[in-house]
Design an enzyme around this catalytic site. Structure first.
Site, PDB file in Angstrom:
ATOM      1  N   TYR A   1       0.862  -1.489  -0.086  1.00 31.01           N
ATOM      2  CA  TYR A   1      -0.006  -0.005  -0.093  1.00 31.01           C
ATOM      3  C   TYR A   1       0.831   1.233  -0.101  1.00 31.01           C
ATOM      4  CZ  TYR A   1      -3.203   3.470   1.930  1.00 31.01           C
ATOM      5  OH  TYR A   1      -4.011   4.399   2.473  1.00 31.01           O
TER       6      TYR A   1
ATOM      7  N   LYS B   1       8.815  -3.387  15.608  1.00 33.32           N
ATOM      8  CA  LYS B   1       9.157  -2.325  15.072  1.00 33.32           C
ATOM      9  C   LYS B   1      10.290  -1.549  15.737  1.00 33.32           C
ATOM     10  CE  LYS B   1       6.548  -2.114  11.217  1.00 33.32           C
ATOM     11  NZ  LYS B   1       7.270  -1.996   9.921  1.00 33.32           N
TER      12      LYS B   1
ATOM     13  N   SER C   1       6.311   2.827  13.066  1.00 31.01           N
ATOM     14  CA  SER C   1       5.061   3.065  13.609  1.00 31.01           C
ATOM     15  C   SER C   1       5.030   3.868  14.678  1.00 31.01           C
ATOM     16  CB  SER C   1       4.334   1.424  13.259  1.00 31.01           C
ATOM     17  OG  SER C   1       3.209   1.727  14.016  1.00 31.01           O
TER      18      SER C   1
ATOM     19  N   TYR D   1       3.708  -6.437  17.440  1.00 36.29           N
ATOM     20  CA  TYR D   1       3.992  -5.614  16.012  1.00 36.29           C
ATOM     21  C   TYR D   1       4.767  -4.263  16.542  1.00 36.29           C
ATOM     22  CZ  TYR D   1       2.921  -2.295  12.306  1.00 36.29           C
ATOM     23  OH  TYR D   1       3.238  -1.624  11.380  1.00 36.29           O
TER      24      TYR D   1
ATOM     25  N   ALA E   1       7.048  -5.915   5.055  1.00 34.16           N
ATOM     26  CA  ALA E   1       6.715  -6.474   6.671  1.00 34.16           C
ATOM     27  C   ALA E   1       5.333  -6.818   6.701  1.00 34.16           C
ATOM     28  CB  ALA E   1       6.854  -5.249   7.662  1.00 34.16           C
TER      29      ALA E   1
ATOM     30  N   GLY F   1      -6.593  -3.137  23.508  1.00 33.99           N
ATOM     31  CA  GLY F   1      -5.145  -2.706  23.111  1.00 33.99           C
ATOM     32  C   GLY F   1      -5.515  -1.344  22.489  1.00 33.99           C
TER      33      GLY F   1
END
Ligand code: UDP
Length: 326
Positions: free
Chosen positions: A11, A144, A116, A140, A74, A280
């Protein structure tokens, strides 16, 4: 500059490839097509269909002498990272370490990494700057951050100029390039898909947060603006070591505000069901973008909600089954 873009079929990667070409750079793409789309790759560009977990092919590709590597490739689903953390530590962390190693071995002077806002976790501040506490709350975000640390150590020791771009909420579309994840977890495509596919339902995940309308607040940034920041990062950052930079608008928008703008753009009212909170989800995540402006000379220009929703809606209408190449 000659630039290798990993994840260039994804994307944000595909939109960045387009921007790099428009700025006159020579681009090659490295992608294993595990989540990317072949039809998002411009015809005629050198394409390396390979995995970051294959150091030999990385060495062969990097020997083609690049001035910069822009690294997107990723897995990026928070929920999946909780369910299957080693998929993220294995592919994302080990793969990135392989890539950085191959780039250093080949003498690549510049490296831009797709990081991120997830590295911050749930900070209790109005706007998040790059000095905010790094306390990711899921695998995740932790992976990162681990990659940022590996890159920082390697760049400090070798003098490589590296940038970690910490994205807030990427959204929107750029002409024929749009957002097509499987499964789709993000708010804006989920709202729009509910108008394209009668079997697709989206719900509001909680309206009892400590925010003015009770729904979560995020910082939505147009993918075109994100792409432009990558171009600026390879052109502007010439400081050895790792420079982390937030990419956001410094403006928070609630889930209900997004739904209101989507209703105007689509021309129909949405009446989503409200269900419980998604685990979360912090109440508010909004970036300071002062450093992006100071270091990169970057400011978002396409990230008003009408442009974001309008571009995304056009893309979904033109691609009702996404890229349809799975
Ligand atoms: N959200 C929602 N319904 C959905 C998808 C997302 O209410 O179907 C909410 C989610 O709880 C969060 C916001 O929309 O508050 C943005 O979520 P998204 O997954 O797009 O991005 P995130 O901020 O989690 O990276």
């Amino acid at each position: 500059m000659k630039v290798l873009v990993t994840g260039g079929a994804g994307y944000i990667g595909s939109v960045t490839v387009r921007r790099l070409l428009e700025h006159g750079h020579d681009v090659e793409i490295f992608d294993d097509f595990s989540t990317g789309h072949r039809s998002a790759v411009p015809a005629g560009l050198p394409l390396h269909d390979s995995s970051l977990l294959d150091p030999e092919s990385l060495a062969i590709v990097l020997a083609r002498r690049f001035d910069a590597v822009v690294h997107f490739a990723a897995f990026s689903l928070v929920g999946e990272s909780v369910a299957n953390p080693l998929k993220y530590w294995g592919n994302n962390v080990a793969g990135s370490v392989n890539l950085v190693g191959a780039a250093l071995e080949a003498g690549v002077p510049r490296f831009v990494f797709s990081s991120s806002a997830a590295v911050y976790g749930e900070p209790d501040v109005e706007t998040i700057d790059e000095d905010a506490r790094l306390a990711p709350v899921n695998p995740y975000g932790r992976t990162k951050l681990a990659i940022e640390w590996a890159l920082a150590d390697a760049a400090r020791q070798t003098g490589m100029c590296a940038t970690a771009l910490r994205y807030f909420n990427a959204c929107g579309a750029d002409g024929a390039l749009g957002e097509d994840h499987a499964p789709e977890t993000h708010l804006i495509p989920r709202i729009l898909l509910s108008r394209i596919d009668p079997n697709f339902e989206f719900q509001i995940f909680g309206d009892d947060y400590p925010t003015p309308d009770g729904t979560c607040i995020r910082d939505y940034i147009h993918v075109r603006d994100l792409a432009e920041a990558h171009v600026k990062a390879i052109e502007a950052v010439d400081r050895p070591g790792l420079t982390p930079i937030n990419l956001g608008t410094a403006t928070g928008r609630s889930v209900r505000e997004i739904i209101d703008v989507a209703s105007r753009v689509v021309g129909e009212d949405f009446a989503p069901v409200v269900r419980g909170r998604r685990s979360g989800d912090p109440a508010r995540l909004v970036a300071s973008n002062a450093k992006a402006e100071a270091v990169l000379g970057w400011r978002p220009v396409a990230s008003d909600l009408e442009t974001i929703l309008g571009d995304a809606w056009r893309w979904h209408q033109e691609h009702p089954r996404g890229y349809d190449d799975r």
